[in-house]
Scaffold this motif. Structure first.
Motif, PDB file in Angstrom:
ATOM      1  N   SER A  29      -0.281 -11.731   0.038  1.00 47.59           N
ATOM      2  CA  SER A  29      -0.104 -11.440  -1.677  1.00 47.59           C
ATOM      3  C   SER A  29      -1.993 -12.126  -1.903  1.00 47.59           C
ATOM      4  CB  SER A  29       0.782 -12.826  -2.046  1.00 47.59           C
ATOM      5  OG  SER A  29      -0.197 -13.875  -1.167  1.00 47.59           O
ATOM      6  N   PHE A  31      -0.185 -10.143  -4.669  1.00 45.41           N
ATOM      7  CA  PHE A  31       0.309  -8.470  -5.194  1.00 45.41           C
ATOM      8  C   PHE A  31       0.874  -8.421  -6.825  1.00 45.41           C
ATOM      9  CE2 PHE A  31       4.094 -10.690  -4.970  1.00 45.41           C
ATOM     10  CZ  PHE A  31       5.311 -10.675  -5.702  1.00 45.41           C
ATOM     11  N   THR A  45      -0.345  -4.894  -2.985  1.00 50.08           N
ATOM     12  CA  THR A  45      -0.246  -5.957  -2.361  1.00 50.08           C
ATOM     13  C   THR A  45      -1.425  -6.135  -1.349  1.00 50.08           C
ATOM     14  OG1 THR A  45      -0.306  -5.258   0.060  1.00 50.08           O
ATOM     15  CG2 THR A  45       1.807  -5.283  -0.900  1.00 50.08           C
ATOM     16  N   ALA A  46      -2.373  -6.909  -1.315  1.00 49.15           N
ATOM     17  CA  ALA A  46      -4.223  -7.609  -0.989  1.00 49.15           C
ATOM     18  C   ALA A  46      -3.921  -6.040   0.342  1.00 49.15           C
ATOM     19  CB  ALA A  46      -3.993  -8.938  -0.168  1.00 49.15           C
TER      20      ALA A  46
END
Length: 147
Positions: A29, A31, A45-46
């Motif tokens: 996260s 996301f 996502t990250a």
């Protein structure tokens, strides 16, 4: 984990059709869900972009390619991408449908990670290599795979 779903649909009779679930670890996260259809869930996502896919056996290669094209246009070419799922394109036996879909995905810069002889679906009446994983070669993915 966070759970993102594209739920199966129940027809008049028989088994439900479709359905995709993607579980995202909290380490990935923040996301954002980029696209969600009956056949694809795409999550940024990250660390990378995940495309989870399921195409029923009756889908033709043009339909599969069309949906993958639509989601790929939403993703930056600089991002690490993982495309995984059941495309109903077996690689353990020669299939023109599978060859066309795989050639297209590889043309998008992704590489098939599966080996044909490593079965991904096993049941009482047989087995196949039908659940496929593709990725590009950006460095962040290698870091995830080794940690």
């Amino acid at each position: 984990f966070y759970a993102i779903h594209s739920f199966a649909t129940q027809g008049g009779t028989g088994r439900p059709k479709g359905g995709i679930s993607c579980l995202v670890n909290t380490n990935l996260s923040p996301f954002k869900v980029i696209q969600k259809t009956n056949n694809i869930v795409c999550i940024q996502t990250a660390l990378c972009t995940i495309i989870a896919a399921y195409f029923q056996p009756e889908y033709k290669e043009e339909e599969i390619i069309g949906e993958i094209t639509a989601v790929m246009t939403l993703i930056s070419r600089k991002e690490t991408v993982i495309l995984a799922g059941d495309l109903n394109c077996r690689i353990d036996i020669r299939q023109p449908k599978a060859e066309q879909v795989i050639r297209f995905i590889e043309g998008e810069g992704l590489t098939l990670a599966n080996k044909a002889e490593e079965k991904t679906y096993v049941c009482h009446n047989g087995s196949s290599t039908i659940d496929l994983v593709f990725t590009n070669t950006y460095q962040p993915l290698q870091r995830v795979m080794t940690t």
